[in-house]
Design an enzyme around this catalytic site. Structure first.
Site, PDB file in Angstrom:
ATOM      1  N   HIS A 120       0.856  -1.194   0.000  1.00 16.16           N
ATOM      2  CA  HIS A 120       0.000   0.000   0.000  1.00 16.16           C
ATOM      3  C   HIS A 120       0.886   1.236   0.000  1.00 16.16           C
ATOM      4  O   HIS A 120       1.947   1.250   0.594  1.00 16.16           O
ATOM      5  CB  HIS A 120      -0.906   0.018   1.244  1.00 16.16           C
ATOM      6  N   ASP A 127      -7.890  -5.311  -0.534  1.00 15.58           N
ATOM      7  CA  ASP A 127      -8.298  -6.141  -1.682  1.00 15.58           C
ATOM      8  C   ASP A 127      -7.945  -7.607  -1.541  1.00 15.58           C
ATOM      9  O   ASP A 127      -8.350  -8.417  -2.372  1.00 15.58           O
ATOM     10  CB  ASP A 127      -7.641  -5.584  -2.965  1.00 15.58           C
TER      11      ASP A 127
HETATM   12  C1  SDX Z   1      -5.958   0.081  -3.218  1.00 13.21           C
HETATM   13  O1  SDX Z   1      -4.296   4.550  -2.088  1.00 13.21           O
HETATM   14  C2  SDX Z   1      -5.260   3.912  -1.572  1.00 13.21           C
HETATM   15  O2  SDX Z   1      -5.752   4.235  -0.494  1.00 13.21           O
HETATM   16  C3  SDX Z   1      -5.767   2.738  -2.366  1.00 13.21           C
HETATM   17  C4  SDX Z   1      -6.807   1.876  -1.684  1.00 13.21           C
HETATM   18  C5  SDX Z   1      -8.088   2.628  -1.464  1.00 13.21           C
HETATM   19  O3  SDX Z   1      -8.827   2.273  -0.532  1.00 13.21           O
HETATM   20  O4  SDX Z   1      -8.420   3.500  -2.286  1.00 13.21           O
HETATM   21  O5  SDX Z   1      -6.325   1.427  -0.438  1.00 13.21           O
HETATM   22  C6  SDX Z   1      -7.155   0.665  -2.545  1.00 13.21           C
HETATM   23  O6  SDX Z   1      -5.673   0.447  -4.328  1.00 13.21           O
HETATM   24  C7  SDX Z   1      -5.112  -0.906  -2.468  1.00 13.21           C
HETATM   25  C8  SDX Z   1      -3.867  -1.377  -3.297  1.00 13.21           C
HETATM   26  C9  SDX Z   1      -4.329  -2.459  -4.251  1.00 13.21           C
HETATM   27  N1  SDX Z   1      -3.235  -2.835  -5.166  1.00 13.21           N
HETATM   28  C10 SDX Z   1      -2.601  -4.007  -5.080  1.00 13.21           C
HETATM   29  O7  SDX Z   1      -2.827  -4.855  -4.213  1.00 13.21           O
HETATM   30  C11 SDX Z   1      -1.603  -4.269  -6.194  1.00 13.21           C
HETATM   31  C12 SDX Z   1      -0.304  -4.819  -5.602  1.00 13.21           C
HETATM   32  N2  SDX Z   1       0.324  -3.767  -4.803  1.00 13.21           N
HETATM   33  C13 SDX Z   1       1.353  -2.978  -5.450  1.00 13.21           C
HETATM   34  O8  SDX Z   1       1.251  -2.733  -6.777  1.00 13.21           O
HETATM   35  C14 SDX Z   1       1.861  -1.855  -4.562  1.00 13.21           C
HETATM   36  O9  SDX Z   1       1.993  -2.353  -3.312  1.00 13.21           O
HETATM   37  C15 SDX Z   1       1.084  -0.565  -4.500  1.00 13.21           C
HETATM   38  C16 SDX Z   1       0.984   0.072  -5.822  1.00 13.21           C
HETATM   39  C17 SDX Z   1      -0.272  -0.785  -3.924  1.00 13.21           C
HETATM   40  C18 SDX Z   1       1.835   0.345  -3.553  1.00 13.21           C
HETATM   41  O10 SDX Z   1       3.047   0.592  -4.066  1.00 13.21           O
HETATM   42  P1  SDX Z   1       4.181   1.370  -3.174  1.00 13.21           P
HETATM   43  O11 SDX Z   1       3.858   1.440  -1.737  1.00 13.21           O
HETATM   44  O12 SDX Z   1       4.427   2.647  -3.876  1.00 13.21           O
HETATM   45  O13 SDX Z   1       5.324   0.408  -3.207  1.00 13.21           O
HETATM   46  P2  SDX Z   1       6.344   0.405  -4.357  1.00 13.21           P
HETATM   47  O14 SDX Z   1       5.615   0.159  -5.633  1.00 13.21           O
HETATM   48  O15 SDX Z   1       7.195   1.615  -4.272  1.00 13.21           O
HETATM   49  O16 SDX Z   1       7.164  -0.890  -3.963  1.00 13.21           O
HETATM   50  C19 SDX Z   1       8.166  -0.871  -2.960  1.00 13.21           C
HETATM   51  C20 SDX Z   1       8.847  -2.213  -3.151  1.00 13.21           C
HETATM   52  C21 SDX Z   1       9.235  -2.438  -4.608  1.00 13.21           C
HETATM   53  O17 SDX Z   1      10.313  -3.349  -4.606  1.00 13.21           O
HETATM   54  P3  SDX Z   1      11.865  -2.750  -4.632  1.00 13.21           P
HETATM   55  O18 SDX Z   1      11.940  -1.790  -5.815  1.00 13.21           O
HETATM   56  O19 SDX Z   1      12.031  -2.035  -3.296  1.00 13.21           O
HETATM   57  O20 SDX Z   1      12.715  -3.959  -4.800  1.00 13.21           O
HETATM   58  O21 SDX Z   1       7.912  -3.254  -2.839  1.00 13.21           O
HETATM   59  C22 SDX Z   1       7.662  -4.010  -3.990  1.00 13.21           C
HETATM   60  C23 SDX Z   1       8.050  -3.156  -5.184  1.00 13.21           C
HETATM   61  O22 SDX Z   1       8.390  -3.961  -6.306  1.00 13.21           O
HETATM   62  N3  SDX Z   1       6.226  -4.309  -3.973  1.00 13.21           N
HETATM   63  C24 SDX Z   1       5.724  -5.510  -4.183  1.00 13.21           C
HETATM   64  C25 SDX Z   1       4.329  -5.364  -4.009  1.00 13.21           C
HETATM   65  N4  SDX Z   1       4.040  -4.097  -3.735  1.00 13.21           N
HETATM   66  C26 SDX Z   1       5.210  -3.438  -3.713  1.00 13.21           C
HETATM   67  N5  SDX Z   1       6.292  -6.684  -4.483  1.00 13.21           N
HETATM   68  C27 SDX Z   1       5.476  -7.748  -4.615  1.00 13.21           C
HETATM   69  N6  SDX Z   1       4.120  -7.674  -4.472  1.00 13.21           N
HETATM   70  C28 SDX Z   1       3.519  -6.515  -4.167  1.00 13.21           C
HETATM   71  N7  SDX Z   1       2.194  -6.462  -4.029  1.00 13.21           N
END
Ligand code: SDX
Length: 393
Positions: free
Chosen positions: A271, A328
């Site tokens: 998140h 989710d």
């Molecule tokens: C919602 O904003 C809101 O409030 C949204 C929401 C709402 O109520 O409106 O809460 C609803 O959208 C919830 C999120 C749903 N999405 C997912 O579940 C999709 C999977 N999650 C990711 O895509 C990700 O976690 C995000 C986009 C949700 C958040 O991204 P961040 O916090 O910006 O994290 P990041 O992308 O900067 O990642 C940091 C690290 C990265 O690795 P490194 O570059 O450090 O090696 O964590 C990794 C990312 O690759 N990472 C994941 C991951 N999420 C982040 N790796 C594996 N699986 C994941 N789910």
């Protein structure tokens, strides 16, 4: 200092806007709607009660809730001409673009209530959206499976009405499972608002140009459909199904996530704000276990989901990145148990988020201080250069 919340100066500069509606503390895993903690509201306040709180700022009295409910019930039907709208889409259309198009089309049917600065017009648009979006959502589903549309039944509660329009048929009476209705109402409460997430910021930004409420919410529906945002609940079920089809080995899937194989992510985890367990996810997980424990046939996908969570929460790859289940991760398992097809899951998210979008749009329109201004950028392109005629390129 905003009276009861202290922000460090660095954060203040990054904030897109100010708002009185929802407060999140991502590190502590706190979520409050108008000051009420989400675990106080979920299961105690109905979705319409919570919608009233978000939109008008206070929990309603019995009379206020009755009046709001009656107003919503008076507007659940769609214009007869509108019903033909659904026949224009291919049967296999995803319901999210159908929903967004239909919400946008509401502005063509209600041209008398588009003025963002006329409080009566904003009020009737608010009620029409709350009333008609469940009807539109159920019609998008019914049309996709070639079943007849049911008129709303205003003797039923908000969620009962939606479930009957979605799963009922004209040839038979439809009794909603009260346990399902209660769980769905609670899930809608959990999704009702969430500060400046992607879709809510979209609604604010579109509305900041004085676009009407229908147009702004329509844009929010599109923003929500992305798999990194509201589309994640659909993506989680696809992920669990793929793991099951591949033998159900959660550990090997986690190895693929850690290896960052073709961008494989653990959908439903992580998140932008919560760097702790999403408070909503804890409530949804319990609801999923309750609902699925009542099913005649256990759903193996729940075991896979719980195994994924168990492995991830003990693995440094996730712990070091503060990746926890978000709202989710478990919702889709409940929607599936209720009989919704996977592609309706994000529509259910939109149904829940609707009062939050409306409340935030109304706040922005009435209080320029809470407007997301025109974003600026850092220009990193070419320096100034002279035009070269095409024959010389
Ligand atoms: C919602 O904003 C809101 O409030 C949204 C929401 C709402 O109520 O409106 O809460 C609803 O959208 C919830 C999120 C749903 N999405 C997912 O579940 C999709 C999977 N999650 C990711 O895509 C990700 O976690 C995000 C986009 C949700 C958040 O991204 P961040 O916090 O910006 O994290 P990041 O992308 O900067 O990642 C940091 C690290 C990265 O690795 P490194 O570059 O450090 O090696 O964590 C990794 C990312 O690759 N990472 C994941 C991951 N999420 C982040 N790796 C594996 N699986 C994941 N789910």
């Amino acid at each position: 200092e905003t009276g009861h919340v202290t922000y460090d100066p660095g954060f203040v500069n990054t904030a897109a806007c100010s708002s009185k509606i929802t407060y999140i503390d991502g590190d502590a895993g706190i979520l409050r709607y108008r000051g009420y903690p989400i675990d106080e509201l979920a299961g105690k306040a109905s979705f319409l009660e919570t919608s009233y709180l978000l939109i008008y700022g206070e929990l309603p009295t019995t009379d206020q809730l009755a009046a709001f409910t009656e107003k919503v019930q008076l507007h659940t039907m769609l214009h007869e001409d509108f019903k033909r709208f659904f026949d224009g889409f291919p049967r296999d259309a995803h319901p999210m673009p159908v929903l967004s198009s239909a919400v946008s089309a509401l502005s063509t049917f209600y041209q008398d209530s588009l003025d963002p600065f006329d409080s009566d017009q904003v009020e009737i648009s608010t009620v029409r959206l709350m009333a008609k979006v469940p009807t539109i959502a159920s019609y998008a589903y019914k049309t996709s499976i070639g079943q007849p549309l049911l008129y709303p039944d205003n003797t039923r509660s908000y969620v009962d009405n939606f479930l009957r329009m979605t799963f009922g048929v004209p040839a038979a009476s439809y009794d909603v499972d009260p346990a399902f209705a209660k769980v769905l109402d609670t899930l809608l409460v959990l999704h009702a608002d969430h500060e400046q997430n992607c879709s809510t910021s979209t609604v604010r930004l579109v509305g900041s140009g004085q676009a009407n409420l229908f147009a702004s919410v329509s844009a929010g529906v599109h923003a929500l459909s992305g798999p990194l945002h509201g589309g994640a609940n659909e993506a989680v079920l696809q992920m669990l199904g793929a793991i099951q089809a591949d033998g159900g080995d959660a550990a090997s899937f986690v190895r693929r996530v850690k290896a960052k194989e073709q961008g494989v992510k653990l959908m439903g985890f992580g998140h932008r704000v919560y760097k702790n367990y999403d408070p909503r996810a804890a409530i949804v997980k319990q609801a999923a276990q309750d609902v699925l424990s009542r099913m005649a046939k256990p759903d193996p996908l729940l075991d896979i989901a719980m195994k994924l969570e168990e492995i991830a929460l003990a693995d440094d790859f996730f712990v070091s990145r503060k990746l926890y289940p978000n709202v989710d991760f478990y919702t889709g398992l409940i929607y599936k148990a209720m009989g919704f097809p996977t592609k309706m899951f994000t529509v259910l998210f939109a149904l829940g988020r609707l009062p939050g979008w409306i409340a935030q749009w109304r706040e922005m329109i009435n209080d320029p201080e809470t407007k997301i201004g025109r974003p600026r950028q850092l220009y990193v392109g070419s320096p100034e250069r002279e035009f070269v005629p095409i024959e010389k390129r």
